[in-house]
Design a protein around this motif. Structure first.
Motif, mmCIF file in Angstrom:
data_model
loop_
_atom_site.group_PDB
_atom_site.id
_atom_site.type_symbol
_atom_site.label_atom_id
_atom_site.label_comp_id
_atom_site.label_asym_id
_atom_site.label_seq_id
_atom_site.Cartn_x
_atom_site.Cartn_y
_atom_site.Cartn_z
ATOM 1 N N GLU A 47 2.985 6.590 -7.024
ATOM 2 C CA GLU A 47 2.045 7.546 -7.600
ATOM 3 C C GLU A 47 2.436 8.976 -7.237
ATOM 4 O O GLU A 47 2.308 9.891 -8.067
ATOM 5 C CB GLU A 47 0.628 7.241 -7.089
ATOM 6 C CG GLU A 47 -0.454 8.150 -7.640
ATOM 7 C CD GLU A 47 -0.647 7.984 -9.140
ATOM 8 O OE1 GLU A 47 -1.203 8.911 -9.770
ATOM 9 O OE2 GLU A 47 -0.262 6.918 -9.679
ATOM 10 N N GLU B 78 2.730 1.667 -3.309
ATOM 11 C CA GLU B 78 1.873 2.177 -4.383
ATOM 12 C C GLU B 78 1.654 3.680 -4.240
ATOM 13 O O GLU B 78 1.650 4.414 -5.235
ATOM 14 C CB GLU B 78 0.540 1.428 -4.354
ATOM 15 C CG GLU B 78 -0.305 1.632 -5.588
ATOM 16 C CD GLU B 78 -1.453 0.648 -5.674
ATOM 17 O OE1 GLU B 78 -2.417 0.930 -6.419
ATOM 18 O OE2 GLU B 78 -1.391 -0.406 -4.998
ATOM 19 N N ARG C 212 -9.031 5.995 -2.773
ATOM 20 C CA ARG C 212 -9.330 4.899 -3.705
ATOM 21 C C ARG C 212 -8.450 3.691 -3.417
ATOM 22 O O ARG C 212 -8.933 2.545 -3.415
ATOM 23 C CB ARG C 212 -9.121 5.366 -5.149
ATOM 24 C CG ARG C 212 -10.127 6.405 -5.628
ATOM 25 C CD ARG C 212 -10.102 6.506 -7.149
ATOM 26 N NE ARG C 212 -8.771 6.807 -7.647
ATOM 27 C CZ ARG C 212 -8.313 8.034 -7.874
ATOM 28 N NH1 ARG C 212 -9.104 9.078 -7.634
ATOM 29 N NH2 ARG C 212 -7.098 8.239 -8.342
ATOM 30 N N THR C 213 -7.178 3.929 -3.172
ATOM 31 C CA THR C 213 -6.262 2.823 -2.887
ATOM 32 C C THR C 213 -6.592 2.180 -1.552
ATOM 33 O O THR C 213 -6.520 0.957 -1.404
ATOM 34 C CB THR C 213 -4.809 3.334 -2.882
ATOM 35 O OG1 THR C 213 -4.562 4.085 -4.073
ATOM 36 C CG2 THR C 213 -3.829 2.181 -2.812
ATOM 37 N N LYS C 214 -6.989 2.987 -0.585
ATOM 38 C CA LYS C 214 -7.337 2.451 0.732
ATOM 39 C C LYS C 214 -8.548 1.527 0.657
ATOM 40 O O LYS C 214 -8.589 0.488 1.324
ATOM 41 C CB LYS C 214 -7.623 3.599 1.696
ATOM 42 C CG LYS C 214 -7.833 3.142 3.128
ATOM 43 C CD LYS C 214 -8.009 4.318 4.061
ATOM 44 C CE LYS C 214 -9.324 4.993 3.846
ATOM 45 N NZ LYS C 214 -9.605 6.015 4.884
ATOM 46 N N PHE D 252 0.831 -1.204 0.000
ATOM 47 C CA PHE D 252 0.000 0.000 0.000
ATOM 48 C C PHE D 252 0.866 1.254 0.000
ATOM 49 O O PHE D 252 0.660 2.175 -0.803
ATOM 50 C CB PHE D 252 -0.927 -0.029 1.215
ATOM 51 C CG PHE D 252 -1.701 1.238 1.434
ATOM 52 C CD1 PHE D 252 -2.780 1.560 0.623
ATOM 53 C CD2 PHE D 252 -1.348 2.106 2.453
ATOM 54 C CE1 PHE D 252 -3.500 2.727 0.827
ATOM 55 C CE2 PHE D 252 -2.058 3.279 2.660
ATOM 56 C CZ PHE D 252 -3.136 3.592 1.845
ATOM 57 N N ARG E 140 -9.379 -0.340 -1.856
ATOM 58 C CA ARG E 140 -8.952 -1.626 -2.437
ATOM 59 C C ARG E 140 -8.232 -2.480 -1.419
ATOM 60 O O ARG E 140 -8.446 -3.687 -1.349
ATOM 61 C CB ARG E 140 -8.028 -1.368 -3.640
ATOM 62 C CG ARG E 140 -8.751 -0.811 -4.855
ATOM 63 C CD ARG E 140 -7.917 -0.975 -6.111
ATOM 64 N NE ARG E 140 -6.671 -0.224 -6.056
ATOM 65 C CZ ARG E 140 -5.472 -0.761 -5.946
ATOM 66 N NH1 ARG E 140 -5.339 -2.080 -5.878
ATOM 67 N NH2 ARG E 140 -4.387 -0.002 -5.908
ATOM 68 N N TYR E 141 -7.382 -1.867 -0.603
ATOM 69 C CA TYR E 141 -6.605 -2.648 0.358
ATOM 70 C C TYR E 141 -7.408 -3.023 1.593
ATOM 71 O O TYR E 141 -7.025 -3.927 2.321
ATOM 72 C CB TYR E 141 -5.347 -1.878 0.768
ATOM 73 C CG TYR E 141 -4.225 -2.023 -0.223
ATOM 74 C CD1 TYR E 141 -3.252 -3.013 -0.065
ATOM 75 C CD2 TYR E 141 -4.136 -1.199 -1.338
ATOM 76 C CE1 TYR E 141 -2.228 -3.156 -0.984
ATOM 77 C CE2 TYR E 141 -3.111 -1.336 -2.264
ATOM 78 C CZ TYR E 141 -2.162 -2.325 -2.078
ATOM 79 O OH TYR E 141 -1.147 -2.470 -2.994
#
Length: 239
Positions: free
Chosen positions: A51, A47, A79-81, A44, A83-84
């Motif tokens: 970015e 990534e 958004r990434t949070k 996480f 997903r994880y």
């Protein structure tokens, strides 16, 4: 050695774990539960780091002075949070395998809270129990029935103002509806009991409709106090 000089760092506390990575003068931190996999935590952060480096050049990073000047990057973080937090939706299995191999070859530094403070120039002092008064807790937003009960309680208090003590119960119900206090529900039921006793005492001075109105308003206000609970925090404990 400062935190910014460590490539990867893991700080364990009582119930949570903090993960850090640093690169090109920027540090990335993550707080999660102790049972969250370390490989996912570092993926996480990795990534986010890639970015951020792609979006902002070093000149803009080094010359940043205004607070929250990278606030637009929060959209990518959220958004990434998401997903994880839902590991089933992750499609980067190859990256997870690469990160797991890299962690085995170069395990992260693991330090305690006291070591983290001393490494950054702060002495670790155990925090004692706080014995002061806690801040006021916010209640849920007011609904239309709650506004009606509040107005009716004020009206009852105004009608009972000439009787002195009998007006206090209605005003106390207004206070319990607006503010959060300890034993709030018990106080509201006790106040309603006082309203019933006072109306029984005034039985010979009021007709049945007046008694019915005051007792009904007291019961309705007590119900609204019971329904308006303190605001809770949204469950978001993984990342």
């Amino acid at each position: 050695m400062a935190v910014s000089e460590l490539p990867r760092l893991k700080n364990c506390s009582v119930a949570h774990v903090e993960y850090f990575i640093s690169s090109l003068g920027v540090s990335y931190m993550m707080l999660c539960t102790e049972n969250y996999p370390s490989v996912l935590a570092f993926c996480f952060l990795d990534e986010l780091q890639k970015e951020f480096i792609t979006t902002y050049n070093m000149m803009k990073t080094n010359t940043a002075i205004r607070p929250y000047c990278f606030i637009e990057f929060d959209n990518f973080i959220q958004r990434t949070k998401q997903r994880y937090n839902n590991t089933r939706s992750l499609s980067t299995k190859m990256n997870l395998a690469d990160m797991q191999t890299e962690i085995k070859l170069r395990p992260p530094y693991q330090i305690s809270v006291s070591e983290l403070g001393s490494a950054n120039g702060f002495s670790h002092v155990p925090v004692g129990l706080y014995k002061g008064t806690a801040p006021h807790q916010r209640l849920e937003p007011v609904t239309l029935p709650g506004i009606v009960s509040f107005v009716l309680s004020l009206l009852c208090g105004a009608l009972n103002l000439i009787r002195g003590f009998h007006a206090i119960e209605s005003l106390l119900q207004c206070y319990l509806f607006v503010y959060y206090t300890g034993w709030r529900n018990a106080k509201s039921f006790l106040t309603f009991g006082l309203i019933c006793l006072c109306n029984m005492y005034l039985y010979e001075l009021r007709n049945l409709w007046q008694l019915f109105f005051h007792v009904t308003v007291g019961a309705f206000s007590t119900l609204q106090i019971r329904l308006r609970q303190p605001q809770g925090k949204s469950p978001d404990y993984n990342v």
